[in-house]
Write a protein that holds these residues in place. Sequence first.
Motif, short mmCIF file in Angstrom:
data_model
loop_
_atom_site.label_atom_id
_atom_site.label_comp_id
_atom_site.label_asym_id
_atom_site.label_seq_id
_atom_site.Cartn_x
_atom_site.Cartn_y
_atom_site.Cartn_z
N THR A 55 0.85 -1.19 0.00
CA THR A 55 0.00 0.00 0.00
C THR A 55 0.89 1.24 0.00
O THR A 55 1.68 1.45 0.92
N GLN A 56 0.73 2.05 -1.05
CA GLN A 56 1.59 3.22 -1.22
C GLN A 56 0.89 4.20 -2.13
O GLN A 56 0.30 3.82 -3.15
N ASN A 57 0.95 5.50 -1.76
CA ASN A 57 0.33 6.56 -2.57
C ASN A 57 -1.15 6.26 -2.84
O ASN A 57 -1.63 6.40 -3.97
N ASN A 58 -1.85 5.80 -1.79
CA ASN A 58 -3.28 5.50 -1.87
C ASN A 58 -3.59 4.41 -2.89
O ASN A 58 -4.68 4.37 -3.47
N GLU A 59 -2.65 3.51 -3.12
CA GLU A 59 -2.87 2.36 -3.99
C GLU A 59 -2.36 1.11 -3.30
O GLU A 59 -1.33 1.14 -2.63
N ALA A 60 -3.11 0.02 -3.44
CA ALA A 60 -2.69 -1.28 -2.91
C ALA A 60 -2.45 -2.18 -4.12
O ALA A 60 -3.38 -2.51 -4.86
N SER A 127 -4.59 -3.59 -8.82
CA SER A 127 -4.81 -2.62 -7.76
C SER A 127 -6.02 -3.09 -6.96
O SER A 127 -7.12 -3.22 -7.50
N LEU A 130 -8.08 -0.48 -0.70
CA LEU A 130 -7.24 -0.22 0.46
C LEU A 130 -7.74 -1.01 1.66
O LEU A 130 -8.95 -1.16 1.86
N TYR A 163 -1.83 -7.94 2.93
CA TYR A 163 -1.42 -6.54 2.95
C TYR A 163 -0.29 -6.38 3.98
O TYR A 163 -0.37 -6.92 5.09
N THR A 203 7.58 0.49 1.44
CA THR A 203 7.06 1.17 2.63
C THR A 203 7.69 0.65 3.91
O THR A 203 7.36 1.13 5.00
#
Length: 435
Positions: A55-60, A127, A130, A163, A203
């Motif tokens: 999960t990074q920059n509002n994307e999983a 994608s 989240l 996740y 992350t």
Amino acid sequence: MPHPARRRAFRSGVALLTLSTAALVGLPAGPAAAGPAPRPDLKVALVPVTTAVKTQNNEAVTALRAEVTNVGTATVEDVTVAFKLPAGSAIYGDPSWQCDYATFVCTNIHGPVPAGGAAEPLRIYFSLPLAPAGTVATIGAAVSTSVRESATNNNTAQLKTTYADIADLQLSAGDAAGAGSETDVSIEGGPLLPTFTAKNVGTGTAQDLKLVVDLPAGVTVDGDPASDPGAWDCATGTDQVICTAGPLAPEEVSSVTLALRAGPGAADERFAVPGTLTSSSPVWRVEPARSDANYHYVGPVPADIAVTNVVLLDQEVGPGEIVEIGVVVENLADGPAQDVRVRLALAPTIRPIEGGAGNTAWDCAPGQDAETGAWYWECTYASVERYQYHYLPLSVTFDAGTPEGQVAVTATVQSASEDLDPANNSRQAFTTYRP
């Protein structure tokens, strides 16, 4: 004792049975029962390309590889894989098959799949919605074709992924030409300075980095590695350099430059110095980060040494006059011109002036041809680099015996290097002598 009539009837029956059996043995066999028609049998497996959902920059994002094999007995012309994803998911990037981004159905575009063969693997990123770290997502897949299969109990597969905050290592390598580009090396060999740059685009922190650089044949260590103080610790061997560092936090970058030397090679031969980066921490991608510093052996680059102008501004000269003649020498190509020699050819009655080669770094001296008696200026220079411009001011005087009329002087340049265009090695200038 049996009655005689009964004995005769029994013997007749046995004879008839024997004849019937013999007749049957002589008949040809009828057609065998036909076996089942050849049919394909598709099997799908989901192989993780990444170890978790990052999960990074509002994307999983996660990635996998769908592997389809045909374990049947007939070729199959068309294959599709339909994915079942959590609500709110999407295909991320550009998959290796043709995919419908709305239905998550992907079609093989790489040709038929023969019996016993496999389709081109479908590599695909997704994608996902989240979710907190520790959440487990399930991805399903079903393979199908337009023809009947011999079995369908192997047409589906599932993959579970979790996740997580996780490191994601990238490695780039390059030399003077930059990362991803080839660096030229002389066919005689020479120094190599490959730089390997590690970056954590994940992350989570990557602990205990380990960079393994394999040395190809003919490449040896030629000095100590260079990096930020204390960043990398390297041990060198005959065929490997192993460097360790760490930790590397998210978005941090760390580089190390190796001092190597390449042996001689053939023109246009190529080679690579490959590096592999790993960490003791969990990382997002299943495969380690890899990158190559690429090299290309090149032959000597030719020069193009030229006299581009001979400047003689005096339109008329008389006895005893001192005239400056300017010779312009340029290298018009990429390769250096080594051991350059310029000669300004005069005449028996046109003499160089002692000390008349002023304002130049060249080594210039007057001379006279023993057979013809003609004078000349001769100047030498160790190397004219590519696109360099040199101006040689050379002074001469005209003696009284110079023939009246037009007089020519000729400047010629030569070098020990290969010359692209010898036609531009000479140039003349003219003036008129009046007694």
